[in-house]
Design a protein around this motif. Structure first.
Motif, PDB file in Angstrom:
ATOM      1  N   GLN A 109      39.373  41.746  54.983  1.00 28.68           N
ATOM      2  CA  GLN A 109      38.765  40.843  54.013  1.00 28.68           C
ATOM      3  C   GLN A 109      39.079  41.318  52.599  1.00 28.68           C
ATOM      4  O   GLN A 109      39.579  42.431  52.388  1.00 28.68           O
ATOM      5  CB  GLN A 109      37.252  40.766  54.228  1.00 28.68           C
ATOM      6  CG  GLN A 109      36.841  40.223  55.583  1.00 28.68           C
ATOM      7  CD  GLN A 109      37.193  38.765  55.787  1.00 28.68           C
ATOM      8  OE1 GLN A 109      37.227  37.989  54.836  1.00 28.68           O
ATOM      9  NE2 GLN A 109      37.451  38.382  57.031  1.00 28.68           N
ATOM     10  N   SER A 123      34.999  38.064  50.292  1.00 32.19           N
ATOM     11  CA  SER A 123      35.394  37.031  51.242  1.00 32.19           C
ATOM     12  C   SER A 123      34.784  37.328  52.599  1.00 32.19           C
ATOM     13  O   SER A 123      34.571  38.493  52.968  1.00 32.19           O
ATOM     14  CB  SER A 123      36.923  36.949  51.367  1.00 32.19           C
ATOM     15  OG  SER A 123      37.440  38.012  52.144  1.00 32.19           O
ATOM     16  N   HIS A 124      34.468  36.258  53.341  1.00 32.48           N
ATOM     17  CA  HIS A 124      33.905  36.382  54.689  1.00 32.48           C
ATOM     18  C   HIS A 124      34.586  35.337  55.571  1.00 32.48           C
ATOM     19  O   HIS A 124      33.942  34.504  56.197  1.00 32.48           O
ATOM     20  CB  HIS A 124      32.380  36.177  54.674  1.00 32.48           C
ATOM     21  CG  HIS A 124      31.642  37.202  53.877  1.00 32.48           C
ATOM     22  ND1 HIS A 124      31.517  37.122  52.498  1.00 32.48           N
ATOM     23  CD2 HIS A 124      31.000  38.335  54.257  1.00 32.48           C
ATOM     24  CE1 HIS A 124      30.816  38.163  52.067  1.00 32.48           C
ATOM     25  NE2 HIS A 124      30.493  38.901  53.099  1.00 32.48           N
ATOM     26  N   PHE A 125      35.899  35.390  55.618  1.00 35.49           N
ATOM     27  CA  PHE A 125      36.658  34.409  56.369  1.00 35.49           C
ATOM     28  C   PHE A 125      36.549  34.668  57.871  1.00 35.49           C
ATOM     29  O   PHE A 125      36.253  35.784  58.304  1.00 35.49           O
ATOM     30  CB  PHE A 125      38.124  34.424  55.939  1.00 35.49           C
ATOM     31  CG  PHE A 125      38.321  34.152  54.469  1.00 35.49           C
ATOM     32  CD1 PHE A 125      37.769  33.028  53.877  1.00 35.49           C
ATOM     33  CD2 PHE A 125      39.065  35.012  53.680  1.00 35.49           C
ATOM     34  CE1 PHE A 125      37.945  32.773  52.526  1.00 35.49           C
ATOM     35  CE2 PHE A 125      39.246  34.771  52.332  1.00 35.49           C
ATOM     36  CZ  PHE A 125      38.684  33.653  51.755  1.00 35.49           C
ATOM     37  N   VAL A 129      42.889  38.174  56.656  1.00 32.31           N
ATOM     38  CA  VAL A 129      43.614  37.786  55.448  1.00 32.31           C
ATOM     39  C   VAL A 129      44.938  38.532  55.463  1.00 32.31           C
ATOM     40  O   VAL A 129      44.976  39.756  55.639  1.00 32.31           O
ATOM     41  CB  VAL A 129      42.811  38.145  54.182  1.00 32.31           C
ATOM     42  CG1 VAL A 129      43.647  37.885  52.939  1.00 32.31           C
ATOM     43  CG2 VAL A 129      41.524  37.354  54.133  1.00 32.31           C
ATOM     44  N   VAL A 143      45.370  33.082  48.525  1.00 25.38           N
ATOM     45  CA  VAL A 143      45.237  33.885  49.739  1.00 25.38           C
ATOM     46  C   VAL A 143      46.183  33.314  50.780  1.00 25.38           C
ATOM     47  O   VAL A 143      46.292  32.091  50.917  1.00 25.38           O
ATOM     48  CB  VAL A 143      43.791  33.849  50.279  1.00 25.38           C
ATOM     49  CG1 VAL A 143      43.704  34.521  51.646  1.00 25.38           C
ATOM     50  CG2 VAL A 143      42.846  34.533  49.297  1.00 25.38           C
ATOM     51  N   ASN A 155      38.969  28.680  56.733  1.00 23.60           N
ATOM     52  CA  ASN A 155      38.116  28.996  57.882  1.00 23.60           C
ATOM     53  C   ASN A 155      38.359  28.078  59.076  1.00 23.60           C
ATOM     54  O   ASN A 155      37.761  28.269  60.139  1.00 23.60           O
ATOM     55  CB  ASN A 155      36.640  28.930  57.485  1.00 23.60           C
ATOM     56  CG  ASN A 155      36.164  30.211  56.834  1.00 23.60           C
ATOM     57  OD1 ASN A 155      36.586  31.299  57.205  1.00 23.60           O
ATOM     58  ND2 ASN A 155      35.291  30.089  55.847  1.00 23.60           N
ATOM     59  N   PHE A 194      41.919  29.516  45.509  1.00 26.44           N
ATOM     60  CA  PHE A 194      40.481  29.627  45.260  1.00 26.44           C
ATOM     61  C   PHE A 194      40.241  29.857  43.769  1.00 26.44           C
ATOM     62  O   PHE A 194      40.893  30.725  43.175  1.00 26.44           O
ATOM     63  CB  PHE A 194      39.872  30.810  46.010  1.00 26.44           C
ATOM     64  CG  PHE A 194      39.851  30.684  47.503  1.00 26.44           C
ATOM     65  CD1 PHE A 194      38.717  30.219  48.156  1.00 26.44           C
ATOM     66  CD2 PHE A 194      40.955  31.041  48.248  1.00 26.44           C
ATOM     67  CE1 PHE A 194      38.695  30.108  49.536  1.00 26.44           C
ATOM     68  CE2 PHE A 194      40.948  30.933  49.630  1.00 26.44           C
ATOM     69  CZ  PHE A 194      39.813  30.474  50.275  1.00 26.44           C
ATOM     70  N   LYS A 200      33.524  36.194  42.299  1.00 30.51           N
ATOM     71  CA  LYS A 200      33.601  35.828  43.706  1.00 30.51           C
ATOM     72  C   LYS A 200      34.480  34.592  43.879  1.00 30.51           C
ATOM     73  O   LYS A 200      34.708  33.833  42.939  1.00 30.51           O
ATOM     74  CB  LYS A 200      32.202  35.562  44.266  1.00 30.51           C
ATOM     75  CG  LYS A 200      31.293  36.784  44.256  1.00 30.51           C
ATOM     76  CD  LYS A 200      29.944  36.461  44.893  1.00 30.51           C
ATOM     77  CE  LYS A 200      29.039  37.685  44.912  1.00 30.51           C
ATOM     78  NZ  LYS A 200      27.721  37.404  45.539  1.00 30.51           N
ATOM     79  N   LEU A 201      34.959  34.396  45.112  1.00 25.11           N
ATOM     80  CA  LEU A 201      35.747  33.219  45.418  1.00 25.11           C
ATOM     81  C   LEU A 201      34.830  32.021  45.589  1.00 25.11           C
ATOM     82  O   LEU A 201      33.768  32.123  46.199  1.00 25.11           O
ATOM     83  CB  LEU A 201      36.558  33.431  46.700  1.00 25.11           C
ATOM     84  CG  LEU A 201      37.481  34.654  46.750  1.00 25.11           C
ATOM     85  CD1 LEU A 201      38.332  34.608  48.011  1.00 25.11           C
ATOM     86  CD2 LEU A 201      38.346  34.742  45.522  1.00 25.11           C
ATOM     87  N   GLY A 205      38.742  26.996  50.035  1.00 31.81           N
ATOM     88  CA  GLY A 205      40.188  27.157  49.943  1.00 31.81           C
ATOM     89  C   GLY A 205      40.919  25.840  50.062  1.00 31.81           C
ATOM     90  O   GLY A 205      40.645  25.030  50.945  1.00 31.81           O
TER      91      GLY A 205
END
Length: 241
Positions: A109, A123-125, A129, A143, A155, A194, A200-201, A205
């Motif tokens: 991440q 990020s918490h995809f 990444v 990204v 996501n 983003f 923060k993002l 996306g």
């Protein structure tokens, strides 16, 4: 002419001794070597960061360590970055803030680190990444990650589950193999943009490639050097293969 002859004989004997003590390099030797990558210098020229990777033979994988070097101190030795030792591929923003990738659970991440502060996960995809690139203004970020071509965001929200199948695969497009991995049908390395707000993002996306089918960056060796922002940060240029 006796003296030069003796010198040549002595040199030949030394080389013979050295050859006898040495041995050919093995695949294990090569994989045991440390590898340095992604060097980056801070905007003020005082710090350098880079990724140092080594091999964990018990886990059968490469292990990254994010290293920092103080360029203001002659003879200084690189040191692991506290709190981000497992990070890699760091870059500096125009404000001196670091952005880098680091494992969070089972996935890589994106993290952010202000000078003197602890890293913050930004990020918490739902998946790994692959990499990222920061715009010159620091207000936008691209990204890239391996995602299904049907995904409308990074996501892949709302994507139907994959049907269960056997081990066979059918390919009707190239490329089908990149270096040491097989390409998964319908999945490509894709770019998502983003906006950055409050460090923060924002959003989920926006895909960049549209209906183009290919890998961006290209595989197996492409990276951020194949992606560029326009001076105003509103346009992204990239290589697709």
């Amino acid at each position: 002419m006796t003296k030069p002859t003796l010198l040549l004989a002595a040199a030949a004997a030394a080389l013979a001794t050295s050859s006898a003590q040495g041995r050919p390099m093995t695949a294990t030797d090569m994989q045991s070597m440390h590898r340095l990558g992604s060097p980056e210098v801070s905007p003020d020229g005082k710090l350098a960061v880079f990724t140092l990777s080594s091999t964990d033979w018990q886990k059968n994988k490469r292990v990254n360590t994010l290293q920092m070097l103080d360029l203001t101190r002659p003879g200084a030795a690189p040191q692991p970055v506290a709190g981000a030792e497992k990070g890699h591929d760091a870059v500096f923003g125009s404000d001196g803030v670091w952005w880098f990738l680091m494992p969070a659970g089972d996935t890589d991440q994106l993290f952010r680190k202000a000078p003197g502060a602890a890293p913050i996960q930004v990020s918490h995809f739902s998946g790994d990444v692959g990499g990222f690139k920061l715009s010159p203004s620091g207000n936008e970020l691209v990204v890239w990650a391996d995602r299904d071509l049907r995904c409308a965001d990074l996501n892949c929200a709302g994507l139907p589950p994959k049907p269960k199948s056997g081990s066979g695969r059918t390919y009707d497009q190239l490329f089908i193999r990149h270096w040491d991995t097989w390409a998964e049908p319908g999945v490509r390395s894709r770019l998502f943009t983003f906006p950055i707000g409050g460090g923060k993002l924002s959003g989920v996306g926006i895909p960049v490639e549209g209906n183009l089918v290919g890998d961006a960056p290209s595989k197996p060796f492409g990276g951020g050097e194949e992606i560029a922002f326009s001076p105003d940060g509103r346009t992204v240029y990239f290589a697709l293969r």
